[in-house]
Design a protein around this motif. Sequence first.
Motif, PDB file in Angstrom:
ATOM      1  N   PRO A   1      29.876 -10.627  -0.148  1.00  0.00           N
ATOM      2  CA  PRO A   1      30.721 -11.413   0.811  1.00  0.00           C
ATOM      3  C   PRO A   1      31.720 -10.803   1.584  1.00  0.00           C
ATOM      4  CG  PRO A   1      30.750 -12.322  -1.553  1.00  0.00           C
ATOM      5  CD  PRO A   1      30.216 -10.896  -1.580  1.00  0.00           C
ATOM      6  N   SER A   2      32.203  -9.819   1.313  1.00  0.00           N
ATOM      7  CA  SER A   2      33.207  -9.069   2.222  1.00  0.00           C
ATOM      8  C   SER A   2      32.299  -8.485   3.318  1.00  0.00           C
ATOM      9  CB  SER A   2      33.796  -7.791   1.423  1.00  0.00           C
ATOM     10  OG  SER A   2      34.705  -8.076   0.686  1.00  0.00           O
TER      11      SER A   2
ATOM     12  N   ARG B   1      32.516 -17.555  11.032  1.00  0.00           N
ATOM     13  CA  ARG B   1      32.447 -18.707  10.275  1.00  0.00           C
ATOM     14  C   ARG B   1      33.148 -18.665   8.587  1.00  0.00           C
ATOM     15  NH1 ARG B   1      33.573 -22.698  12.414  1.00  0.00           N
ATOM     16  NH2 ARG B   1      32.594 -23.807  10.603  1.00  0.00           N
ATOM     17  N   PRO B   2      33.566 -19.834   8.214  1.00  0.00           N
ATOM     18  CA  PRO B   2      33.684 -19.455   6.721  1.00  0.00           C
ATOM     19  C   PRO B   2      32.776 -19.117   5.830  1.00  0.00           C
ATOM     20  CG  PRO B   2      33.872 -21.859   7.349  1.00  0.00           C
ATOM     21  CD  PRO B   2      33.600 -21.090   8.567  1.00  0.00           C
ATOM     22  N   VAL B   3      33.110 -18.296   4.679  1.00  0.00           N
ATOM     23  CA  VAL B   3      32.092 -17.708   3.706  1.00  0.00           C
ATOM     24  C   VAL B   3      32.653 -18.116   2.440  1.00  0.00           C
ATOM     25  CG1 VAL B   3      31.320 -15.748   2.520  1.00  0.00           C
ATOM     26  CG2 VAL B   3      31.239 -15.637   5.122  1.00  0.00           C
ATOM     27  N   ILE B   4      31.734 -18.910   1.583  1.00  0.00           N
ATOM     28  CA  ILE B   4      32.083 -19.352   0.181  1.00  0.00           C
ATOM     29  C   ILE B   4      31.602 -18.187  -0.513  1.00  0.00           C
ATOM     30  CG2 ILE B   4      32.028 -21.245  -1.396  1.00  0.00           C
ATOM     31  CD1 ILE B   4      33.733 -21.797   1.268  1.00  0.00           C
TER      32      ILE B   4
ATOM     33  N   VAL C   1      36.938 -15.703   3.671  1.00  0.00           N
ATOM     34  CA  VAL C   1      36.309 -15.931   2.377  1.00  0.00           C
ATOM     35  C   VAL C   1      37.217 -16.723   1.339  1.00  0.00           C
ATOM     36  CG1 VAL C   1      35.394 -14.687   0.341  1.00  0.00           C
ATOM     37  CG2 VAL C   1      35.267 -13.724   2.511  1.00  0.00           C
ATOM     38  N   ALA C   2      36.562 -17.750   0.969  1.00  0.00           N
ATOM     39  CA  ALA C   2      36.988 -18.468  -0.248  1.00  0.00           C
ATOM     40  C   ALA C   2      36.061 -18.587  -1.366  1.00  0.00           C
ATOM     41  CB  ALA C   2      37.525 -19.868   0.145  1.00  0.00           C
TER      42      ALA C   2
ATOM     43  N   PHE D   1      48.348 -15.998   3.960  1.00  0.00           N
ATOM     44  CA  PHE D   1      47.635 -15.841   5.005  1.00  0.00           C
ATOM     45  C   PHE D   1      45.966 -15.949   4.962  1.00  0.00           C
ATOM     46  CE2 PHE D   1      44.883 -12.387   6.781  1.00  0.00           C
ATOM     47  CZ  PHE D   1      44.903 -12.790   8.157  1.00  0.00           C
ATOM     48  N   GLY D   2      45.378 -15.740   3.767  1.00  0.00           N
ATOM     49  CA  GLY D   2      44.099 -15.944   3.699  1.00  0.00           C
ATOM     50  C   GLY D   2      43.899 -17.346   3.736  1.00  0.00           C
ATOM     51  N   ALA D   3      44.501 -18.184   3.196  1.00  0.00           N
ATOM     52  CA  ALA D   3      44.483 -19.449   3.264  1.00  0.00           C
ATOM     53  C   ALA D   3      44.476 -20.091   4.396  1.00  0.00           C
ATOM     54  CB  ALA D   3      45.409 -20.258   2.285  1.00  0.00           C
TER      55      ALA D   3
END
Lengths: 249, 249, 249, 249, 249, 249, 249, 249
Positions: free
Chosen positions: C187-188, C196-199, C228-229, D237-239
């Motif tokens: 993911p990193s 874009r967001p990465v889950i 990343v979340a 920050f990440g959030a």
Amino acid sequence: MNSDALKKLLEQVADGHASVDDAAATLKHIAFQDIDYATIDHHRSLRKGFPEVIFGEGKTADQITGIMDKMLEQENVVLVTRVDKEKADKIIYRFSNAVYHEDADMIVHVKEEIPITGKGTILVLSAGTSDIRVAKEAFLTAKYMGNTVQSIFDVGVAGIHRLFSHKDPIENASVIIVAAGMEGALPSVVAGMVSRPVIAVPTSVGYGASFGGLTALFAMLNSCSSNVAVVNIDNGFGAGYVASAINRK
Amino acid sequence: MNSDALKKLLEQVADGHASVDDAAATLKHIAFQDIDYATIDHHRSLRKGFPEVIFGEGKTADQITGIMDKMLEQENVVLVTRVDKEKADKIIYRFSNAVYHEDADMIVHVKEEIPITGKGTILVLSAGTSDIRVAKEAFLTAKYMGNTVQSIFDVGVAGIHRLFSHKDPIENASVIIVAAGMEGALPSVVAGMVSRPVIAVPTSVGYGASFGGLTALFAMLNSCSSNVAVVNIDNGFGAGYVASAINRK
Amino acid sequence: MNSDALKKLLEQVADGHASVDDAAATLKHIAFQDIDYATIDHHRSLRKGFPEVIFGEGKTADQITGIMDKMLEQENVVLVTRVDKEKADKIIYRFSNAVYHEDADMIVHVKEEIPITGKGTILVLSAGTSDIRVAKEAFLTAKYMGNTVQSIFDVGVAGIHRLFSHKDPIENASVIIVAAGMEGALPSVVAGMVSRPVIAVPTSVGYGASFGGLTALFAMLNSCSSNVAVVNIDNGFGAGYVASAINRK
Amino acid sequence: MNSDALKKLLEQVADGHASVDDAAATLKHIAFQDIDYATIDHHRSLRKGFPEVIFGEGKTADQITGIMDKMLEQENVVLVTRVDKEKADKIIYRFSNAVYHEDADMIVHVKEEIPITGKGTILVLSAGTSDIRVAKEAFLTAKYMGNTVQSIFDVGVAGIHRLFSHKDPIENASVIIVAAGMEGALPSVVAGMVSRPVIAVPTSVGYGASFGGLTALFAMLNSCSSNVAVVNIDNGFGAGYVASAINRK
Amino acid sequence: MNSDALKKLLEQVADGHASVDDAAATLKHIAFQDIDYATIDHHRSLRKGFPEVIFGEGKTADQITGIMDKMLEQENVVLVTRVDKEKADKIIYRFSNAVYHEDADMIVHVKEEIPITGKGTILVLSAGTSDIRVAKEAFLTAKYMGNTVQSIFDVGVAGIHRLFSHKDPIENASVIIVAAGMEGALPSVVAGMVSRPVIAVPTSVGYGASFGGLTALFAMLNSCSSNVAVVNIDNGFGAGYVASAINRK
Amino acid sequence: MNSDALKKLLEQVADGHASVDDAAATLKHIAFQDIDYATIDHHRSLRKGFPEVIFGEGKTADQITGIMDKMLEQENVVLVTRVDKEKADKIIYRFSNAVYHEDADMIVHVKEEIPITGKGTILVLSAGTSDIRVAKEAFLTAKYMGNTVQSIFDVGVAGIHRLFSHKDPIENASVIIVAAGMEGALPSVVAGMVSRPVIAVPTSVGYGASFGGLTALFAMLNSCSSNVAVVNIDNGFGAGYVASAINRK
Amino acid sequence: MNSDALKKLLEQVADGHASVDDAAATLKHIAFQDIDYATIDHHRSLRKGFPEVIFGEGKTADQITGIMDKMLEQENVVLVTRVDKEKADKIIYRFSNAVYHEDADMIVHVKEEIPITGKGTILVLSAGTSDIRVAKEAFLTAKYMGNTVQSIFDVGVAGIHRLFSHKDPIENASVIIVAAGMEGALPSVVAGMVSRPVIAVPTSVGYGASFGGLTALFAMLNSCSSNVAVVNIDNGFGAGYVASAINRK
Amino acid sequence: MNSDALKKLLEQVADGHASVDDAAATLKHIAFQDIDYATIDHHRSLRKGFPEVIFGEGKTADQITGIMDKMLEQENVVLVTRVDKEKADKIIYRFSNAVYHEDADMIVHVKEEIPITGKGTILVLSAGTSDIRVAKEAFLTAKYMGNTVQSIFDVGVAGIHRLFSHKDPIENASVIIVAAGMEGALPSVVAGMVSRPVIAVPTSVGYGASFGGLTALFAMLNSCSSNVAVVNIDNGFGAGYVASAINRK
């Protein structure tokens, strides 16, 4: 396909012994090859001098067979680790050159004899009888990566005179792999005796506060001898692999 | 006293340039030497090719000075790790040849120039700016153990093109040390690019679920690249030491 | 019952096509419905745009069948996760439209074709072959929540050129789901390539210091890429769900 | 340098308003730039739409100032997180446009007003008064990444009527960030009320069995509401960053 | 033998309805009784108002039967917890009054109807369907310790309106037991609604970062509602027992 | 071969009752003996006064039989721990003097009656019925190492009068072994009553937050009574062994 | 008040040298004595042969002084552990016979010379220089409990010849205490050399994966030598105490 | 504002002693009140019979003063926990009725004497002197919630006769709070003596394997006495609160 094989192919193209089309077909899958459930990294043997190894745990006999089929088109040696007997039996009857080593849970498939390319001897030690499975996995990996390998088992620190009686092979080894569970003390003692690198591989042998090998792992990471590096719990394959990388000319 | 120095002394005895009594006095402490709070292992440089290194944390300036005094009678190089500036200042003014490297928290004391005995180049990489202290400790250790050493800092995986721009030194190194905190992903990526051994050293850089370096440590132990071995968290010295052992002729 | 269905029913009452009594009977269970061992939250599809999903683990085939019966009275799609083959066989023969996806351990029951309501493409990546079960769970969840979904498997960081060869779908995706076990580094690297967001969904693939997925989980939480979340270990369903929530118009 | 700025520069070259030499000089450092202790990833704003953010913890005021100097040559916004007051004072007097937000331990430096590019409102909730520092870090990050942001603090589950009184902003938000320590229950309750994605950020608030935020982290990963994804402990920050990525058009 | 039974026996001796010898024989084992593999604490019902309960896990059917035999000589109620069906079948056919509750893995043996001695109603809530086994164990324990008990299942926080629809029984209960797995958030929300004590019992329901109930346990110990006390994971029996102690006149 | 046997042999050589060749043959394997999968430490009984004990777990019946064969050539007593019934049955039919103790999972093989060499009585206590397996392992180990041993089971702290009724054997013991699971409180209470050493052995009895014996282990290490030392979880053998070492004249 | 002192007092009463009233006054506090913040257990020296020891950490100088005052009325020896220099200075100037041992952080107060009551020699070993504080605490405790004590420091396993050079005192000791941090391997090696009990005391010396002594603790609990029992991390006092209990006649 | 105060106000409105406007102004903030950094839950005293308590840790003196100001407008009692002396001094000089209890780190502010509303006596026990801070916090909380409270300190299990000498208050208490660190054994022993509920509060007293109170916490959760429920480490306030809830009429 390793570096030598690649050069040979290109030379054949150069001097007309291979057509460009045939070479192209051969080279097409060098980068990697998709077979639905796996992206085989054929390029690895060029890049790293040894092909991808199949981690057998969690794969079905059919999946392993499928991957072996594809790899054998390009590779001389294929290793499969962590295969129990039942699964191994389903696999090896398909390949006439495949051998199952039950004491290491490994399948080894060799097409042509492997030349010794390692510059010295790799020595594999185990602290107890129960650590042998892991030690054998390291042994076979190092052997089939082209090394001279020796092993001595059951020489743990509770009776340390057993260890000292093997002083000669210990001092002469080029790299030493030490497999130990429980308190994981053997690598420190061995590494204190030599100047060569020691690869410590903790095993999950033990109970209670051994935490499936964690205590041995942490003990090894805290070794008061500085020529010790560590791999994951029960990772005999990794120990054999990194020892081979060290021992390569 | 290393192996060469020992032979020289014995030859001097043999050809009459040293008296037996003087040689005996010199050799008396070879095995080890008690100085109340420490049992110095002078035999180590014979056995391992490099003298004992002083772990400075938890020792007073006086204790370190005392141990250095005894070691310098027999050794050419003395390293002290994990010394903060305040303590270092109290020590180095006592030794004219001692140098304090603040970016690595290390004292280096060298009597005569150290010949290069390593067979290739050791490359030290760091994932982030904050990993530099650990990377520098590895760098200096490898350097003063007689190796050619190179370093590249702040090439973590979040901007992986920075790493790939250094492809040449990476592929040409004999051993690679990779220091990384947080998710500890860099050693896997680097090791996937080369056939040589990679020594991964997790750092305590990070917060929350980095657990003071544990996450990086565990990630490195689980590396999907097999030519990786690991040392303790923040153990730049150990990484440099084991890399030197690998790189020795 | 989703928002559209509710409005339709109320309009039917308004223009006389539905009697108040019938509508009342239909609406009676909207809030929730007790069936002894479960309180089904029918209101969820109104509130959240997608009905409750049945977590199959630890429920009997009979319990699952009972809950499906009640849900199908009001819902178009019913998903059941974590159902092994034996249990699935007992369930699907009861529902003519139910399909069992063995590679994801999921049952999918759809009454009418699902319109695409997601605004872009959701891309599902897996680091290894063994992560596929989790990746497929994410894939099917996202698909049956009305998204265009693509997948690429076995592109882990040990052979990173495999990943870069898929640069186009990666850069064009609206949301990316990355399933990885072991050191959880993928993911990193992926997140470093896109805006874009990465889950990230850690999997329990690995052994020893992988701690059943904990190492991958912690590595992902420490990602040096900020987009990343993370969801729970092996929670492919959750990854697919949250990606769908992000991708909704 | 973001994508718009790059295009503008190239157009200036095209129509003769910029010389090739000047453009080349400007573009030279786009990939990354070495300043001894850091390899600044200028390419990041092109690739990810927002420049690298400086993690202030463990860096000296001088190091931060040096990195800011280099970044400000190319970027409109620079954020520095985790800076205490003492260190911040040494930094901001050097930059006329830098502002220190003490309640978030952040420095914000903006050259020109930031246009709103987020498509909806990002809502930041905190469970308790002590979670505010983390919530504010999320708030400022999201704001300076071009979003409309709202916040409601101290609405934890022990007095759940406080939460329900804010039903409107909760249901209207495009993305919700929820910061909570102790048992970390708030994200589950909030996510159960809406269909939009919820980014849960555990805080280290608590004592004893809160384990510096680990309990909240694990609780959030186990949320029975499926539209929840999680970032590292105290990672406001990440959030804010991942919420911005979600909210971007 | 509880306090009332003891007084009755002594009164019978006093007024000549029981001989001293018979009374002595009866009382001989009051302190405790050795039956080789167990030292039964008959004194417990005098001291604590309720007899020892048999923990069935890890005991054979024969051992349980033997202990029940001895206890039934002196007690009206005997409970056995954690007995699977197979073992229970071997036990209950030996005792005509024994009943096996499969949904709670419990055997209940009652000689005479149990009078209600609790001063209010004990309410048992469960967050999910899978928590019911534990909740039922609490329910039966409280019931057979002489309490009026009510239960409501599957009212977790992801659909919190389900909980609020039961406001009346919640506000009227004398003690509330809340069983929840996963993130364990329900006790905090319930305890925030009432002034009475809440006994939280974490369950092992969940996967990954639920750690077999540890996450729920820690979350409950960190409850931001102060009228919560906690028992061990899956300890429905303990929750029922302590609730009964609280509810006793 | 213990110290007495060795002297006897040497005296026989001295007075002509044994030939030098025979003695040499006997003594050849004293240091240790390689049998492929094990390096038997025969020297141990000379060095430590008691032969190596066979840890049965993870060894096959054949391996155990092989090791027993070799050991019985030189030893009077052989113990095998952690052998389940199935494996034991395969072993004991091979040795006429071997006895299987099922309640301790141990095989005991004695050639000649063992003289009592311990100077006092070793007392073994267990907190609960389920701790008996471990307590019996300690009991048999101590007994066959030549001690007078007594045991009292199921005297845990929830009914502490049961413990106090055994005050005499407790105060008269030379060493006390206390086996306890769950909260592991018994050793502290017992050690507070006596001046002799207490060996605490935590058991894996319990569930949830007992962590397979870890809670009991940690509790015992934190004992507020100072005459307590601890062995590994479920290590009844170790407790019996160390108690014997203490009790030896 | 120990057992001898009690008998002497009673004899004085018997032969008229002490009045009943005086004896009663003296004996009144034997059981225990409340001094507001502590309940001093004077009975302990009768019961256990040695008085309660004061754990200095977390107590103020005034509290320690107050407890010492009361204890000295009845005891010959008072030990205070874990007192730093600053606190110690405030205490010892109040008691003319109190001595502060800075290298062990202990205060020792002796009224009359202590007779040797231990039957053999207790030997204290330390693995490294940094373990000395803990080893000294064990040394002083054993000494002031009436034992002959010897110590050897800095003989860790990285240079194992240092250990073997001390073979004689090791083999002649009655009990051996071994203090070691990092990987905690020394107790196993020492215990493998002798038949007497070894008390292992892990120290918090180390960093990273040493976890403040946990790794050493777990390693010691997993010792492959069976004559090892363990006390808490850094608990030199406990090691000295339990060794004294073992060594008592 | 508690329930009685509310009724009184409404009656005043009913009989004309209060104007509707004044009542409205008073009632306006009953639900909750925003003061920027806090949302005060005034409704809590109505709902739970006791006002919100201020957790002082991590709040500034100014913040605490601000919250106290608002609460005192409506409440009779305000408690502030975890306030060190320095911070407390800044606060109490502002409130004439505020008292700082240094041994419990608590501020208590009472306007009118608090009537006893608890139905029995709450007894607070501590195992050691160092547990007193936590025990006192429990004591004061229970006292100012309207209970008769008694305390006995330093009665740990290493000298169990101290405990038994207090048998009467133990058996007569309505609820017992037991604070203990280290091995946390006291609650089990106490609970074994009585039929009433025991609230166990683990303290962070100890070192090494006490893990800041975790060992005591886990031991208490595993209590073999069933009338024990547990609160968080060092949470004296929670113990006092839940005991009060239990003791309320």
